[in-house]
Design a protein around this motif. Structure first.
Motif, PDB file in Angstrom:
ATOM      1  N   THR A  88      29.281  41.023  40.101  1.00  0.00           N
ATOM      2  CA  THR A  88      30.377  40.565  39.251  1.00  0.00           C
ATOM      3  C   THR A  88      31.533  39.997  40.065  1.00  0.00           C
ATOM      4  O   THR A  88      31.709  40.298  41.252  1.00  0.00           O
ATOM      5  CB  THR A  88      30.928  41.715  38.389  1.00  0.00           C
ATOM      6  OG1 THR A  88      31.548  42.688  39.248  1.00  0.00           O
ATOM      7  CG2 THR A  88      29.815  42.376  37.581  1.00  0.00           C
ATOM      8  N   GLU A 137      34.648  40.745  39.709  1.00  0.00           N
ATOM      9  CA  GLU A 137      35.508  41.859  40.103  1.00  0.00           C
ATOM     10  C   GLU A 137      35.020  42.498  41.409  1.00  0.00           C
ATOM     11  O   GLU A 137      35.813  42.781  42.317  1.00  0.00           O
ATOM     12  CB  GLU A 137      35.552  42.909  38.999  1.00  0.00           C
ATOM     13  CG  GLU A 137      36.441  44.101  39.319  1.00  0.00           C
ATOM     14  CD  GLU A 137      36.458  45.139  38.214  1.00  0.00           C
ATOM     15  OE1 GLU A 137      37.211  46.120  38.354  1.00  0.00           O
ATOM     16  OE2 GLU A 137      35.729  44.977  37.211  1.00  0.00           O
ATOM     17  N   ASN A 138      33.713  42.718  41.496  1.00  0.00           N
ATOM     18  CA  ASN A 138      33.153  43.305  42.718  1.00  0.00           C
ATOM     19  C   ASN A 138      33.330  42.391  43.923  1.00  0.00           C
ATOM     20  O   ASN A 138      33.547  42.857  45.051  1.00  0.00           O
ATOM     21  CB  ASN A 138      31.672  43.612  42.526  1.00  0.00           C
ATOM     22  CG  ASN A 138      31.426  44.772  41.591  1.00  0.00           C
ATOM     23  OD1 ASN A 138      32.343  45.529  41.283  1.00  0.00           O
ATOM     24  ND2 ASN A 138      30.196  44.908  41.125  1.00  0.00           N
ATOM     25  N   ARG A 171      35.799  40.255  44.432  1.00  0.00           N
ATOM     26  CA  ARG A 171      37.199  40.331  44.860  1.00  0.00           C
ATOM     27  C   ARG A 171      37.446  41.614  45.657  1.00  0.00           C
ATOM     28  O   ARG A 171      38.133  41.610  46.684  1.00  0.00           O
ATOM     29  CB  ARG A 171      38.134  40.267  43.651  1.00  0.00           C
ATOM     30  CG  ARG A 171      38.001  39.000  42.809  1.00  0.00           C
ATOM     31  CD  ARG A 171      39.174  38.807  41.870  1.00  0.00           C
ATOM     32  NE  ARG A 171      39.482  39.952  41.038  1.00  0.00           N
ATOM     33  CZ  ARG A 171      38.954  40.200  39.846  1.00  0.00           C
ATOM     34  NH1 ARG A 171      38.039  39.359  39.342  1.00  0.00           N
ATOM     35  NH2 ARG A 171      39.317  41.248  39.138  1.00  0.00           N
ATOM     36  N   LYS A 172      36.898  42.697  45.165  1.00  0.00           N
ATOM     37  CA  LYS A 172      37.061  43.985  45.846  1.00  0.00           C
ATOM     38  C   LYS A 172      36.425  43.956  47.236  1.00  0.00           C
ATOM     39  O   LYS A 172      36.992  44.444  48.225  1.00  0.00           O
ATOM     40  CB  LYS A 172      36.434  45.087  44.996  1.00  0.00           C
ATOM     41  CG  LYS A 172      36.589  46.491  45.559  1.00  0.00           C
ATOM     42  CD  LYS A 172      35.969  47.518  44.614  1.00  0.00           C
ATOM     43  CE  LYS A 172      36.078  48.928  45.183  1.00  0.00           C
ATOM     44  NZ  LYS A 172      35.427  49.922  44.282  1.00  0.00           N
ATOM     45  N   TYR A 218      44.043  35.129  40.436  1.00  0.00           N
ATOM     46  CA  TYR A 218      44.044  36.183  41.453  1.00  0.00           C
ATOM     47  C   TYR A 218      44.665  35.703  42.760  1.00  0.00           C
ATOM     48  O   TYR A 218      45.072  36.503  43.591  1.00  0.00           O
ATOM     49  CB  TYR A 218      42.621  36.715  41.634  1.00  0.00           C
ATOM     50  CG  TYR A 218      42.105  37.267  40.321  1.00  0.00           C
ATOM     51  CD1 TYR A 218      42.443  38.560  39.931  1.00  0.00           C
ATOM     52  CD2 TYR A 218      41.364  36.467  39.445  1.00  0.00           C
ATOM     53  CE1 TYR A 218      42.018  39.054  38.708  1.00  0.00           C
ATOM     54  CE2 TYR A 218      40.946  36.956  38.224  1.00  0.00           C
ATOM     55  CZ  TYR A 218      41.279  38.249  37.851  1.00  0.00           C
ATOM     56  OH  TYR A 218      40.881  38.733  36.630  1.00  0.00           O
ATOM     57  N   GLU A 239      46.011  38.990  44.871  1.00  0.00           N
ATOM     58  CA  GLU A 239      44.870  39.884  45.092  1.00  0.00           C
ATOM     59  C   GLU A 239      43.895  39.310  46.114  1.00  0.00           C
ATOM     60  O   GLU A 239      43.333  40.046  46.933  1.00  0.00           O
ATOM     61  CB  GLU A 239      44.144  40.149  43.769  1.00  0.00           C
ATOM     62  CG  GLU A 239      42.958  41.090  43.914  1.00  0.00           C
ATOM     63  CD  GLU A 239      42.263  41.373  42.592  1.00  0.00           C
ATOM     64  OE1 GLU A 239      41.056  41.695  42.636  1.00  0.00           O
ATOM     65  OE2 GLU A 239      42.905  41.280  41.534  1.00  0.00           O
ATOM     66  N   ASP A 272      40.606  35.043  30.541  1.00  0.00           N
ATOM     67  CA  ASP A 272      41.467  35.518  31.627  1.00  0.00           C
ATOM     68  C   ASP A 272      42.187  34.369  32.336  1.00  0.00           C
ATOM     69  O   ASP A 272      42.064  34.190  33.548  1.00  0.00           O
ATOM     70  CB  ASP A 272      40.599  36.299  32.623  1.00  0.00           C
ATOM     71  CG  ASP A 272      41.414  37.223  33.506  1.00  0.00           C
ATOM     72  OD1 ASP A 272      42.600  37.435  33.201  1.00  0.00           O
ATOM     73  OD2 ASP A 272      40.861  37.721  34.510  1.00  0.00           O
TER      74      ASP A 272
END
Length: 315
Positions: free
Chosen positions: A161, A163-164, A166-167, A187, A192, A259
């Motif tokens: 994903t 989100e993953n 970016r992390k 982001y 971020e 988003d």
């Protein structure tokens, strides 16, 4: 059976707005199933019978059909290209972690760890296209895993994903990833992640595919479609027409349900062009994509399908 709604996979981003309008304003009866992890996941779902139609990235669909099927995959590839959804190229932003000061340019990414949603996805394929553009590919470069001789990257880190991804770049699990510019921009604005560069696809960016179970006729010629497929394409045409004629409504939907900021939604509208008719695929576009993927080492000549075999409904 014939009246059962089609199950349509799509990526829940701003590009999906005409699908939403087709459903909301023009009685599209299909079940829209979101795949936030992208085209690679939809390929798996098509092959396993979980969805009937997919709306996704050109390079992902082509890469999926251009490789020799694995033992656990259908011998016919499981799907074919039937329609054109977006005619403009896609701008892929190249992102790293906010505090990864050692990564100060795109060239610093050579030999690094690239985060991808899935092997075979657009984010994976474009890694090779970037490497080809930057002359990082060795003549012996192959495709499939990061361990093959000539790979431009140390590892392909599968993260599923956005989100993953970016992390991962912030925690050092991956050094960079590539994702659509406007989806990434929020982001950057929040701090971020950090933008390192960008790259455009050298082809029309989004195509529509259908499961081979919905397609009949002689291979390589304009196929006979299940009537539900033809109806779906007509409804999407109406959704696109509504999108083009109601830009303020599109901005409101994108900035409230998805988003994105209103400013970014309006900026995106200036960059995207949907076709008046989605039916059919330009064979030259697919041939160009295949040639580029050969050159980048994503596909290997003589293995997998050629462009004509991939397209069930030519323009």
């Amino acid at each position: 059976m014939a009246s059962k709604p089609l199950r349509v996979g799509f990526v829940p981003e701003h590009f999906s707005t005409p699908l939403h309008f087709a459903k909301q304003h023009h009685s599209l009866s299909a079940d829209l199933i979101p795949f936030p992890s992208g085209t690679g996941h939809m390929i798996t779902a098509l092959r396993s019978g979980e969805i009937d139609i997919g709306v996704g990235l050109t390079e992902g669909w082509v890469a999926g059909l251009g490789k020799t099927p694995q033992p656990n995959e259908p011998s016919d590839g499981g799907y074919r290209l039937i329609g054109t959804y977006v005619e403009t190229p896609l701008c892929w932003a190249i992102s790293t972690g906010a505090n990864r000061s050692e990564i100060d340019s795109v060239d610093a990414l050579k030999g690094g760890k690239i985060g991808v949603s899935r092997i075979g996805s657009g984010s994976y394929v474009m890694g090779y296209v970037l490497a080809d553009e930057r002359c990082w590919l060795a003549p012996t470069s192959g495709v499939g895993t990061s361990n093959e001789m000539g790979s431009p990257f140390k590892d392909f880190v599968v993260l599923n994903t956005f989100e993953n991804l970016r992390k991962a770049v912030n925690e050092g699990e991956a050094d960079f990833f590539m994702w659509e510019h406007f989806t990434s921009k929020r982001y950057y604005d929040s701090g971020e992640i950090r933008k390192v560069g960008e790259i455009y696809t050298p082809w029309s960016s989004w195509m529509i595919v259908a499961s081979t179970g919905l397609i009949g006729g002689e291979e390589g010629k304009d196929a006979r479609m299940d009537p539900r497929v033809e109806e779906f394409l007509e409804k999407v045409n109406l959704g696109i027409k509504h999108f083009n004629e109601h830009k303020d409504e599109a901005v409101k939907y994108i900035s409230t349900e998805l988003d994105y900021s209103e400013e970014d939604a309006r900026a995106w509208l200036e960059t995207v062009r949907f076709p008046e008719r989605t039916q059919g695929v330009d064979l030259e576009v697919i041939s160009k994509t295949v040639d580029t993927l050969y050159k980048a080492g994503v596909l290997i000549e003589g293995k997998g399908m050629g462009p004509k075999e991939m397209v069930a409904k030519p323009r």
